[in-house]
Design an enzyme around this catalytic site. Structure first.
Site, PDB file in Angstrom:
ATOM      1  N   LYS A 116       0.826  -1.213   0.000  1.00 41.26           N
ATOM      2  CA  LYS A 116       0.000   0.000   0.000  1.00 41.26           C
ATOM      3  C   LYS A 116       0.862   1.267   0.000  1.00 41.26           C
ATOM      4  O   LYS A 116       0.401   2.341  -0.384  1.00 41.26           O
ATOM      5  CB  LYS A 116      -0.963   0.003   1.201  1.00 41.26           C
ATOM      6  CG  LYS A 116      -1.858  -1.243   1.298  1.00 41.26           C
ATOM      7  CD  LYS A 116      -2.486  -1.619  -0.008  1.00 41.26           C
ATOM      8  CE  LYS A 116      -3.385  -2.841  -0.001  1.00 41.26           C
ATOM      9  NZ  LYS A 116      -2.833  -4.087   0.513  1.00 41.26           N
TER      10      LYS A 116
ATOM     11  N   TYR B 219     -11.874 -15.015   3.348  1.00 38.29           N
ATOM     12  CA  TYR B 219     -10.920 -13.933   3.579  1.00 38.29           C
ATOM     13  C   TYR B 219     -10.445 -13.942   5.038  1.00 38.29           C
ATOM     14  O   TYR B 219     -11.270 -13.945   5.965  1.00 38.29           O
ATOM     15  CB  TYR B 219     -11.554 -12.576   3.259  1.00 38.29           C
ATOM     16  CG  TYR B 219     -10.639 -11.417   3.597  1.00 38.29           C
ATOM     17  CD1 TYR B 219      -9.720 -10.946   2.664  1.00 38.29           C
ATOM     18  CD2 TYR B 219     -10.663 -10.827   4.854  1.00 38.29           C
ATOM     19  CE1 TYR B 219      -8.854  -9.925   2.977  1.00 38.29           C
ATOM     20  CE2 TYR B 219      -9.796  -9.794   5.186  1.00 38.29           C
ATOM     21  CZ  TYR B 219      -8.893  -9.351   4.240  1.00 38.29           C
ATOM     22  OH  TYR B 219      -8.031  -8.342   4.562  1.00 38.29           O
TER      23      TYR B 219
ATOM     24  N   TYR C  20      -2.749 -12.665   3.085  1.00 33.98           N
ATOM     25  CA  TYR C  20      -2.444 -12.424   1.664  1.00 33.98           C
ATOM     26  C   TYR C  20      -1.260 -13.248   1.164  1.00 33.98           C
ATOM     27  O   TYR C  20      -1.414 -14.152   0.353  1.00 33.98           O
ATOM     28  CB  TYR C  20      -2.137 -10.937   1.443  1.00 33.98           C
ATOM     29  CG  TYR C  20      -3.304 -10.026   1.689  1.00 33.98           C
ATOM     30  CD1 TYR C  20      -4.255  -9.801   0.695  1.00 33.98           C
ATOM     31  CD2 TYR C  20      -3.472  -9.376   2.909  1.00 33.98           C
ATOM     32  CE1 TYR C  20      -5.330  -8.972   0.913  1.00 33.98           C
ATOM     33  CE2 TYR C  20      -4.545  -8.543   3.137  1.00 33.98           C
ATOM     34  CZ  TYR C  20      -5.473  -8.336   2.133  1.00 33.98           C
ATOM     35  OH  TYR C  20      -6.536  -7.515   2.356  1.00 33.98           O
TER      36      TYR C  20
HETATM   37  C1  LIG Z   1      -3.616  -5.386   0.402  1.00 35.13           C
HETATM   38  C2  LIG Z   1      -2.656  -6.492   0.351  1.00 35.13           C
HETATM   39  C3  LIG Z   1      -2.545  -7.318  -0.781  1.00 35.13           C
HETATM   40  C4  LIG Z   1      -3.482  -7.233  -1.944  1.00 35.13           C
HETATM   41  O1  LIG Z   1      -3.243  -6.132  -2.758  1.00 35.13           O
HETATM   42  P1  LIG Z   1      -4.459  -5.482  -3.553  1.00 35.13           P
HETATM   43  O2  LIG Z   1      -3.872  -4.350  -4.261  1.00 35.13           O
HETATM   44  O3  LIG Z   1      -5.479  -5.124  -2.519  1.00 35.13           O
HETATM   45  O4  LIG Z   1      -4.998  -6.539  -4.473  1.00 35.13           O
HETATM   46  C5  LIG Z   1      -1.581  -8.294  -0.795  1.00 35.13           C
HETATM   47  N1  LIG Z   1      -0.753  -8.471   0.258  1.00 35.13           N
HETATM   48  C6  LIG Z   1      -0.830  -7.718   1.360  1.00 35.13           C
HETATM   49  C7  LIG Z   1       0.104  -8.007   2.482  1.00 35.13           C
HETATM   50  C8  LIG Z   1      -1.779  -6.698   1.441  1.00 35.13           C
HETATM   51  O5  LIG Z   1      -1.845  -5.958   2.560  1.00 35.13           O
END
Ligand SMILES: *Cc1c(COP(=O)(O)O)cnc(C)c1O
Length: 345
Positions: free
Chosen positions: A60, A274, A300
Site C-alpha cells: 500500500k 478472507y 495475503y
Molecule cells: C492489500 C494487500 C494485498 C493485496 O493487494 P491489492 O492491491 O489489494 O490486491 C496483498 N498483500 C498484502 C500483504 C496486502 O496488505
C-alpha cells in the site's frame, strides 16, 4: 510513461530489492523430485515490497505515494479509509497521515467474525492506534463505501477537508504505484540479465495486480502475471482487475494495450474465506520462514505462497524463472498468534 506528472510524494524506500530465494527454490525442487517429476519447480526470486519502509511497509505504500500526492494537491486535512480489522492498508494509511501531519479516520469491518483479543487489538490494530488514527468498528457485511461517504460528510461538517481512499487504495491513482513497480522490476531484471517468465502476487482489492498488468502492457514487456486470489471467486476477481487495469492504462494514454487475456487470477486457494487460515497456509508461512527467512502474512502472502507451492507441485512452473511479489503484511502475524499457536513445531 512520465509517472512524475502525477506528482507522487516520495517517502517509500525504493527500489525494493529483487533477490533470489535459493533455499525455497531447492525445497520446491526436492518436492518435485520426491513426486517423481525430477528436479522440477521454478527458479524462484522475490521482489521485496515488504520493505517499502513506511511503518513496516508493504504494497500500500507505493499506492499511497500517488494518493497522498493527490490528497495534498486537493488541500486535504483528513484521510478517510476502511479495511478489515487486521488491514495492512489501514496501517500504512495511518502511517502516511502521521508522516504528513494529517488526521486519519478509519473504519474497520469485522469481516472474519473473530473476537479473539489478539485479532481485535494486536498486530496492525495496535499500530493504527499507536500512530494516532481514529478507529470505528462496524459489523461484517456493512456497506463500506456508504460508511466512507458518511464519515467523509462528518469530517466536512466539522470544517475539515476529507480525502477518501477506497479499500486497499485501489483506484486508478493508487494503481499507478504498481505501474511504477512493474517499471522498476523490469529495469532491475535487465540490469542483472534476469529473464522473468512469470510474476506471482496475491490479489485482493485489485490495485496491485491491475497496476502491474497495466504497467507491463504499456511498456510492452511480455511477462504474464498470475494473481492468487484471497477473497473473491475467479470470475469476479479477474473482472475487477481487468476493469482497473484498462482504466489505469487509459490514464497513461494506452487503454488499448491491456487485453482481457492478460488478466489471470487463480482463486482456488482462498480456503474457508478472507482472513481465515488453514493448515496449508501455516505450512507456507513455515516453509518461507525456515528456508530463506521470509516472513509472510496469514491473509495475503501466506495464501499466495500456499498457491505457489501447490501449483509448483503440480509442475505448473517447471523450468520457469518466477518472481514472487512480496506485498508485506507480517505485522498482521501478531493478530493471529492464537490461531498459529500449537501449529509451529
Ligand atoms: C492489500 C494487500 C494485498 C493485496 O493487494 P491489492 O492491491 O489489494 O490486491 C496483498 N498483500 C498484502 C500483504 C496486502 O496488505
Amino acid at each position: 510513461m512520465h509517472l512524475s506528472r502525477f506528482n507522487p510524494l516520495r517517502f517509500a524506500h525504493l527500489p525494493t530489492p529483487l533477490e533470489p530465494l535459493p533455499r525455497l527454490t531447492q525445497a520446491l525442487a526436492a518436492a518435485a523430485d520426491s513426486s517423481g517429476r525430477g528436479r522440477g519447480g521454478p527458479d524462484l526470486w522475490i521482489k521485496r515490497d515488504d520493505c517499502t519502509g513506511l511503518a513496516g511497509g508493504g504494497n500500500k505504500t507505493r499506492k499511497l505515494e500517488y494518493l497522498l500526492g493527490d490528497a495534498l494537491a486537493n488541500d486535504a486535512t483528513t484521510l478517510v479509509t476502511q479495511g478489515a480489522v487486521q488491514s495492512n492498508h489501514v496501517r500504512q494509511t495511518a502511517a502516511a497521515a502521521a508522516r504528513f501531519g494529517l488526521a486519519c479516520e478509519i473504519i474497520l469491518e469485522e469481516r472474519t467474525g473473530s473476537n479473539a483479543l489478539d485479532y481485535t487489538l494486536s498486530g496492525n490494530v495496535l499500530l493504527d492506534e499507536l500512530m494516532g488514527a481514529k478507529i470505528r468498528r462496524v459489523p461484517g457485511g456493512t456497506d463500506m463505501n456508504a460508511q466512507l461517504a458518511l464519515v467523509a460528510a462528518e469530517v466536512a461538517a466539522r470544517g475539515e477537508t476529507p480525502y477518501v481512499i477506497p479499500g486497499g487504495g485501489s483506484n486508478i491513482i493508487g494503481a499507478l504505484g504498481y505501474v511504477e513497480c512493474a517499471l522498476e522490476m523490469v529495469t532491475q531484471a535487465n540490469a542483472i540479465g534476469l529473464e522473468i517468465d512469470r510474476i506471482v502476487t496475491a490479489t485482493g482489492s485489485a490495485g496491485t495486480h491491475a497496476g502491474l498488468v497495466a504497467g507491463l502492457a504499456v511498456m510492452g514487456a511480455d511477462i504474464p502475471v498470475l494473481g492468487i486470489g484471497v477473497r473473491a471467486p475467479k470470475e469476479a476477481q479477474e473482472a475487477s482487475v481487468y476493469k482497473l487495469a484498462v482504466e489505469t492504462a487509459a490514464l497513461l494514454g494506452h487503454q488499448d494495450r491491456v487485453t482481457r487475456e492478460m488478466v489471470v487470477a487463480d482463486c482456488d486457494y482462498v480456503g474457508a474465506g478472507y482472513g481465515l487460515v488453514d493448515e496449508a497456509v501455516i505450512e507456507a508461512l513455515k516453509l518461507a520462514a525456515r528456508t530463506d527467512a521470509i516472513l509472510l502474512d496469514p491473509v495475503y502472502t501466506g495464501k499466495a505462497m500456499k498457491g505457489l507451492i501447490a501449483l509448483s507441485q503440480k509442475g505448473a512452473f517447471d523450468g520457469e524463472t518466477v518472481v514472487f511479489l512480496h506485498t508485506g503484511g507480517a505485522q498482521g502475524l501478531f493478530g493471529y498468534q492464537s490461531v498459529l499457536d500449537g501449529h509451529l513445531s
